[in-house]
Design a protein around this motif. Structure first.
Motif, PDB file in Angstrom:
ATOM      1  N   GLU A  14       0.819  -1.210   0.000  1.00 47.50           N
ATOM      2  CA  GLU A  14       0.000   0.000   0.000  1.00 47.50           C
ATOM      3  C   GLU A  14       0.853   1.260   0.000  1.00 47.50           C
ATOM      4  O   GLU A  14       0.620   2.200  -0.756  1.00 47.50           O
ATOM      5  N   GLU A  69     -12.130  -5.450   0.790  1.00 43.07           N
ATOM      6  CA  GLU A  69     -10.898  -5.889   0.116  1.00 43.07           C
ATOM      7  C   GLU A  69     -11.053  -5.861  -1.405  1.00 43.07           C
ATOM      8  O   GLU A  69     -10.076  -5.636  -2.131  1.00 43.07           O
ATOM      9  N   LEU A  72     -10.695  -2.220  -2.481  1.00 45.90           N
ATOM     10  CA  LEU A  72      -9.261  -1.928  -2.408  1.00 45.90           C
ATOM     11  C   LEU A  72      -8.543  -2.424  -3.655  1.00 45.90           C
ATOM     12  O   LEU A  72      -7.743  -1.692  -4.268  1.00 45.90           O
ATOM     13  N   CYS A  75      -9.446  -0.410  -6.940  1.00 47.32           N
ATOM     14  CA  CYS A  75      -8.823   0.917  -6.932  1.00 47.32           C
ATOM     15  C   CYS A  75      -7.363   0.842  -7.366  1.00 47.32           C
ATOM     16  O   CYS A  75      -6.895   1.660  -8.169  1.00 47.32           O
ATOM     17  N   HIS A  76      -6.633  -0.136  -6.854  1.00 46.83           N
ATOM     18  CA  HIS A  76      -5.212  -0.239  -7.194  1.00 46.83           C
ATOM     19  C   HIS A  76      -4.991  -0.671  -8.643  1.00 46.83           C
ATOM     20  O   HIS A  76      -4.030  -0.220  -9.287  1.00 46.83           O
ATOM     21  N   TYR A 106      -6.530   6.272  -5.582  1.00 51.95           N
ATOM     22  CA  TYR A 106      -5.547   5.906  -4.560  1.00 51.95           C
ATOM     23  C   TYR A 106      -5.945   6.375  -3.164  1.00 51.95           C
ATOM     24  O   TYR A 106      -5.850   5.616  -2.192  1.00 51.95           O
ATOM     25  N   THR A 109      -7.826   4.220  -0.768  1.00 50.78           N
ATOM     26  CA  THR A 109      -7.221   2.952  -0.367  1.00 50.78           C
ATOM     27  C   THR A 109      -6.507   3.048   0.979  1.00 50.78           C
ATOM     28  O   THR A 109      -6.315   2.031   1.649  1.00 50.78           O
ATOM     29  N   LEU A 112      -9.266   2.352   3.319  1.00 52.84           N
ATOM     30  CA  LEU A 112      -9.691   0.973   3.103  1.00 52.84           C
ATOM     31  C   LEU A 112      -8.664  -0.017   3.644  1.00 52.84           C
ATOM     32  O   LEU A 112      -9.010  -1.084   4.157  1.00 52.84           O
ATOM     33  N   ASN A 113      -7.390   0.340   3.524  1.00 59.89           N
ATOM     34  CA  ASN A 113      -6.319  -0.485   4.081  1.00 59.89           C
ATOM     35  C   ASN A 113      -6.504  -0.647   5.585  1.00 59.89           C
ATOM     36  O   ASN A 113      -6.385  -1.744   6.133  1.00 59.89           O
ATOM     37  N   GLY A 173      -3.226  -4.761  -6.435  1.00 57.45           N
ATOM     38  CA  GLY A 173      -4.590  -4.894  -6.919  1.00 57.45           C
ATOM     39  C   GLY A 173      -5.026  -6.342  -7.009  1.00 57.45           C
ATOM     40  O   GLY A 173      -6.145  -6.702  -6.631  1.00 57.45           O
ATOM     41  N   ALA A 176      -5.081  -8.068  -3.308  1.00 54.72           N
ATOM     42  CA  ALA A 176      -6.206  -7.703  -2.448  1.00 54.72           C
ATOM     43  C   ALA A 176      -7.367  -8.684  -2.577  1.00 54.72           C
ATOM     44  O   ALA A 176      -8.082  -8.954  -1.599  1.00 54.72           O
TER      45      ALA A 176
END
Length: 414
Positions: A14, A69, A72, A75-76, A106, A109, A112-113, A173, A176
């Motif tokens: 991340e 997840e 997340l 998004c990545h 980003y 995230t 979200l992380n 990505g 996750a």
């Protein structure tokens, strides 16, 4: 595989994605693309624009409809494509829009992380306040590793840093989607109000004076963080003509990474400081650490003033952690379980949203104001930023009247 290790890998990647370019992009934009201070500040401010609504919006999605997840991971994957594209662009206008959309995917995230980490740990009966900081430390290590890779390969003023970030984002990505399911807590079938259905639950926290003031100062401290992110490496790069052989000039990213090394140490001290002193005193320590961070930059240089630069890097650990990580844990404690993702998103809106927007544009204006004939006069620039932090340090204890009781601190997790 041990679940803590899996979360450790997630946190590492991340912040590797971010560390690949966050501290060195300003130098690339200034040295290679010759953008002005306001242009550079505006590109960094895209993170603020995105964080004003995207963390909250996707926090709603994670609270109501889609596993955290999975959000997340998506998004990545989108960010990987945008960063790859950004590495090929030299036009300010187009690069601005690409980085804006990259910020859109980003910035959520980060919250979200945290949400995924908290969710997974709690489901397995771990102590979040005790067990999350050592995991989060590996996010900082990921940030440092990315900075060192960029520096040692002399990518601080090239677009390769963006390619590196894109590759890491693609890996995260995919990774996750392999994490334990973090199903939306709102999907229980119970009757909910309109505001609950829309995911606006977290905004009720503003009804409590304590939380409203906390979020206000989180916003103002977010501006200080953006100032540091945008200009520290650019500041060191500007000494090339005066101290060409100094370590600080040859390896600016490695020197700046000392800040993140300091972070890893202060993160481990957070549980002790929060339980013993409470969020008010911890945030006050953070504010005055920012005063010293900027003031030492104003006094130091890569020559005889190098020890002052090094001390500034060490102070950064307290400035960042005692505000950012402690603040996230404070929000986690104060928010109802059903709105945690939204509450973490709201925290991001205030810090990396409105605060970052103010810090990006404001710092760009200050930089251009003290730039004469293309030469930046860094001492007054940093003293201006230090004065801003000092003002916050004077006002904060007068208005944030939160009483800390060690016996009842963090009862949910301790």
């Amino acid at each position: 595989m041990n679940i803590k290790f899996r979360l450790l890998v997630m946190n590492f990647l991340e912040f590797f994605v971010w560390g690949s370019w966050l501290t060195s992009l300003g130098a690339y934009l200034s040295t290679h693309l010759h953008f002005t201070g306001v242009q550079i500040g505006s590109i960094f401010a895209t993170m603020g624009i995105a964080a004003m609504f995207m963390p909250g919006l996707l926090g709603i999605v994670a609270d109501r409809w889609v596993n955290a997840e999975r959000v997340l991971g998506l998004c990545h994957l989108a960010g990987a494509g945008l960063l790859f594209w950004a590495a090929t662009v030299t036009d300010y206008g187009l690069l601005y829009w690409i980085m804006l959309f990259n910020s859109f995917v980003y910035m959520p995230t980060i919250a979200l992380n945290n949400t995924v980490s908290y969710n997974v740990l709690e489901k397995r009966d771990y102590n979040v306040v005790r067990d999350f900081p050592p995991i989060r430390v590996w996010g900082t290590i990921g940030f440092i590793v990315a900075m060192w890779i960029v520096d040692l390969n002399h990518w601080t003023v090239t677009s390769t840093q963006l390619y590196l970030s894109a590759g890491a984002a693609a890996v995260l990505g995919v990774y996750a989607f392999t994490l334990p399911a973090c199903a939306p807590p709102g999907g229980t079938g119970e009757k909910r109000s309109l505001s609950s259905a829309l995911g606006l639950d977290a905004f009720v926290l503003f009804r409590r004076k304590k939380m409203a003031l906390f979020f206000l100062f989180a916003l103002l401290l977010g501006a200080a963080l953006q100032i540091s992110n945008a200009w520290a490496t650019t500041f060191l790069e500007d000494f090339k003509g005066v101290y060409p052989d100094s370590f600080a000039v040859k390896h600016p990213n490695i020197l700046v990474s000392v800040s993140q090394v300091s972070e890893t140490l202060f993160i481990l001290a957070i549980p002790f400081f929060l339980r013993r002193f409470g969020i008010k005193r911890v945030m006050l320590l953070s504010i005055f650490a920012w005063v010293f961070r900027f003031g030492l930059f104003g006094l130091g240089d890569p020559g005889t003033g190098f020890p002052l630069l090094a001390l500034s890097m060490i102070v950064y650990g307290m400035a960042f952690d005692f505000f950012n990580i402690s603040g996230s844990l404070f929000v986690e404690r104060e928010a109802d379980m059903r709105i945690r993702a939204s509450a973490q998103g709201l925290f991001m809106i205030m810090t990396n949203g409105i605060g970052a927007y103010i810090g990006g544009y404001g710092s760009g204006w200050v930089i251009d104001h003290f730039t004469v004939a293309g030469v930046r006069h860094w001492s007054p620039i940093w003293f201006t930023f230090a004065g801003y932090a000092l003002l916050l340090g004077i006002v904060f204890p007068l208005v944030f009247r939160y009483k800390h009781t060690p016996e009842t601190a963090y009862p949910k997790h301790v």
